[in-house]
Scaffold this motif. Structure first.
Motif, short mmCIF file in Angstrom:
data_model
loop_
_atom_site.label_atom_id
_atom_site.label_comp_id
_atom_site.label_asym_id
_atom_site.label_seq_id
_atom_site.Cartn_x
_atom_site.Cartn_y
_atom_site.Cartn_z
N MET A 42 0.81 -1.13 0.00
CA MET A 42 -0.15 0.05 0.06
C MET A 42 0.87 1.31 -0.02
O MET A 42 2.05 1.27 0.49
N THR A 43 0.39 2.36 -0.60
CA THR A 43 1.15 3.65 -0.60
C THR A 43 0.26 4.54 0.10
O THR A 43 -0.82 4.65 0.04
N VAL A 44 1.14 5.01 1.31
CA VAL A 44 0.61 6.20 2.19
C VAL A 44 1.46 7.34 1.89
O VAL A 44 2.68 7.38 1.77
N ALA A 45 0.49 8.49 1.79
CA ALA A 45 1.11 9.63 1.54
C ALA A 45 1.02 10.61 2.91
O ALA A 45 0.01 10.66 3.46
N LEU A 46 2.23 11.35 3.44
CA LEU A 46 2.17 12.05 4.52
C LEU A 46 2.27 13.50 3.81
O LEU A 46 3.17 13.96 3.24
N MET A 47 1.50 14.46 4.30
CA MET A 47 1.24 15.83 3.90
C MET A 47 1.39 16.69 5.25
O MET A 47 1.15 16.34 6.32
N TRP A 48 2.52 17.71 5.00
CA TRP A 48 3.06 18.54 5.89
C TRP A 48 3.00 19.75 5.38
O TRP A 48 3.39 20.24 4.39
N PRO B 251 14.36 9.87 9.11
CA PRO B 251 15.23 8.69 9.75
C PRO B 251 14.52 7.36 8.87
O PRO B 251 13.77 6.64 9.45
N GLY B 252 14.72 7.60 7.79
CA GLY B 252 14.28 6.29 6.69
C GLY B 252 13.96 7.29 5.44
O GLY B 252 13.89 8.38 5.24
N GLU B 253 13.99 6.55 4.30
CA GLU B 253 13.97 7.31 3.16
C GLU B 253 12.61 6.88 2.36
O GLU B 253 11.86 5.70 2.19
N PRO B 254 11.67 7.99 1.71
CA PRO B 254 10.57 7.57 1.37
C PRO B 254 10.62 7.26 0.06
O PRO B 254 11.68 7.31 -0.74
N VAL B 255 9.65 6.57 -0.55
CA VAL B 255 9.73 6.39 -1.94
C VAL B 255 9.85 7.64 -2.80
O VAL B 255 10.53 7.56 -4.03
N ARG B 256 9.04 8.68 -2.39
CA ARG B 256 9.14 9.92 -3.17
C ARG B 256 9.00 11.06 -2.10
O ARG B 256 8.33 10.88 -1.05
N ARG B 257 9.51 12.27 -2.49
CA ARG B 257 9.30 13.40 -1.47
C ARG B 257 9.45 14.70 -2.49
O ARG B 257 10.31 14.79 -3.16
N GLU B 258 8.51 15.46 -2.08
CA GLU B 258 8.48 16.75 -3.08
C GLU B 258 7.96 17.91 -2.16
O GLU B 258 7.26 17.75 -1.10
N HIS B 259 8.63 19.08 -2.50
CA HIS B 259 8.42 20.44 -1.62
C HIS B 259 7.54 21.07 -2.80
O HIS B 259 7.80 21.49 -3.90
N PHE B 260 6.51 21.95 -2.31
CA PHE B 260 5.70 22.92 -2.89
C PHE B 260 5.69 24.36 -2.31
O PHE B 260 5.81 24.40 -0.77
N ARG B 261 5.34 25.29 -2.99
CA ARG B 261 5.13 26.77 -2.37
C ARG B 261 3.90 27.18 -2.91
O ARG B 261 3.48 26.63 -4.06
N ALA B 262 3.22 28.15 -2.12
CA ALA B 262 2.19 28.61 -2.75
C ALA B 262 1.84 30.09 -1.89
O ALA B 262 2.84 30.46 -1.38
N PRO B 263 1.08 30.90 -2.54
CA PRO B 263 1.04 32.23 -1.98
C PRO B 263 0.62 32.31 -0.60
O PRO B 263 0.60 31.20 0.19
N GLN B 264 0.89 33.46 0.06
CA GLN B 264 0.83 33.53 1.66
C GLN B 264 2.09 32.95 2.11
O GLN B 264 1.96 32.49 3.35
#
Length: 87
Positions: free
Chosen positions: A1-7, A29-42
Motif C-alpha cells: 500500500m502507498t501512504v502519503a504524508l502531507m506537511w 530517519p528512513g527514505e520515502p519512495v518519493r518526496r516533493e516540496h511545494f510553495r504557494a501564495p501567503q
C-alpha cells in the motif's frame, strides 16, 4: 500500500524562502519512495512524502519548524492511495 504524508506550514511574513529551505534540509530517519516540496501564495510550504507502508504504520514526519519561521502550528494529513492496483 502507498501512504502519503502531507506537511503544510505558513511562514512568517517574508520568510517563505527560509521555511522552504528549512524543510528541504530536514532529513528523515528512513527514505520515502518519493518526496516533493511545494510553495504557494501567503508563504505556504507543503511537503509530501510517499511511503510503501500500511496506513497506520509508524512513519517519520517532519518536525515543527522553529517558532520564528511560522505563523501557526503545522498542519498534517495522512492519505492512502485510492488508485493503487494490486500487485
Amino acid at each position: 500500500m502507498t501512504v502519503a504524508l502531507m506537511w503544510e506550514a505558513r511562514a512568517a511574513e517574508g520568510r517563505g524562502g527560509d521555511l522552504l529551505a528549512w524543510a528541504r534540509a530536514r532529513e528523515l530517519p528512513g527514505e520515502p519512495v518519493r518526496r516533493e516540496h511545494f510553495r504557494a501564495p501567503q508563504d505556504r510550504v507543503l511537503v509530501i512524502t510517499w511511503w510503501d507502508a500500511a496506513y497506520d504504520a509508524d512513519l517519520p514526519e517532519l518536525p515543527e519548524p522553529p517558532p520564528d519561521l511560522v505563523t501557526r502550528a503545522v498542519h498534517r494529513w495522512r492519505f492512502e492511495s485510492a488508485d493503487a492496483q494490486p500487485r
